[in-house]
Design an enzyme around this catalytic site. Sequence first.
Site, PDB file in Angstrom:
ATOM      1  N   GLY A 190       0.495  -1.163   0.131  1.00  0.00           N
ATOM      2  CA  GLY A 190       0.151  -0.011   0.003  1.00  0.00           C
ATOM      3  C   GLY A 190       0.875   1.474  -0.330  1.00  0.00           C
ATOM      4  CD  GLN A 219       2.955   6.105   2.340  1.00  0.00           C
ATOM      5  OE1 GLN A 219       2.151   5.358   2.494  1.00  0.00           O
ATOM      6  NE2 GLN A 219       4.775   5.225   2.822  1.00  0.00           N
ATOM      7  CB  CYS A 234       5.047   2.082   7.618  1.00  0.00           C
ATOM      8  SG  CYS A 234       4.795   3.592   6.380  1.00  0.00           S
ATOM      9  CG  LEU A 235       6.209   1.211   0.946  1.00  0.00           C
ATOM     10  CD1 LEU A 235       6.081   1.498  -0.075  1.00  0.00           C
ATOM     11  CD2 LEU A 235       7.603   0.088   0.833  1.00  0.00           C
ATOM     12  CG  HIS A 252      -0.903   1.167   7.483  1.00  0.00           C
ATOM     13  ND1 HIS A 252       0.464   0.795   7.616  1.00  0.00           N
ATOM     14  CD2 HIS A 252       0.050   1.990   6.418  1.00  0.00           C
ATOM     15  CE1 HIS A 252       1.248   1.639   7.606  1.00  0.00           C
ATOM     16  NE2 HIS A 252       1.580   2.263   6.569  1.00  0.00           N
ATOM     17  CD  GLU A 253      -1.374   2.532   2.685  1.00  0.00           C
ATOM     18  OE1 GLU A 253      -0.688   3.757   2.716  1.00  0.00           O
ATOM     19  OE2 GLU A 253      -1.019   1.743   3.137  1.00  0.00           O
ATOM     20  CG  HIS A 256       0.141   6.742   5.409  1.00  0.00           C
ATOM     21  ND1 HIS A 256       1.324   7.375   5.982  1.00  0.00           N
ATOM     22  CD2 HIS A 256       0.641   5.369   5.466  1.00  0.00           C
ATOM     23  CE1 HIS A 256       1.992   6.457   5.844  1.00  0.00           C
ATOM     24  NE2 HIS A 256       1.622   4.999   6.125  1.00  0.00           N
TER      25      HIS A 256
END
Length: 173
Positions: free
Chosen positions: A46, A51, A94-95, A136-137, A140
């Site tokens: 994701g 991000q 997470c990235l 989660h996204e 963000h």
Amino acid sequence: MNKLKIIVAPDTRLNQISKNVISIDKDVKLTLDKMLECMYESNGIGLAAPQVGILKRLVVVDCSDKKNKKKPLKLINPEIVKFSNRLAEFEEGCLSLPTQFALVKRPEQVKINFIDEAGNPCTNTFEGLEATCIQHEIDHLNGKLFVDHISKLKKSIILKKLQKYKKKNQNNV
Ligand code: ZN
């Protein structure tokens, strides 16, 4: 559009609230494609636009387990409209928080309203890993990270590690 670059925490750009997308133009479609490309290249499941430094409510997700069977989801202005009382726990990464993981509890099932690439309003229910990933996204988009769901102590340890990680990576350049 240049190649997207993922912002690593701690970074105040990850704490901003993203704006709703008003018109789905070429730019928005290109951004979604680039985000997917960036997510696949980084082996993520994701990615949210903030991000990569774009403060728009855009999310891409692909929770399919095999790479040759891609199941990309592009969500514009996603919004949780209903969630289950039952919780599920997943180890999240997470990235934007490379090499860091923590167990996070979230509703097991969520109903989401969003707009698709063609501009159609959609409603869909997700469960399991997909539900966790989408929540989660969406976090963000509201300036929240998965470490905001764990204890303050654990969060500060992770953020300190990331600060070191960033310094080390800067020196390598
Ligand atoms: Zn993330």
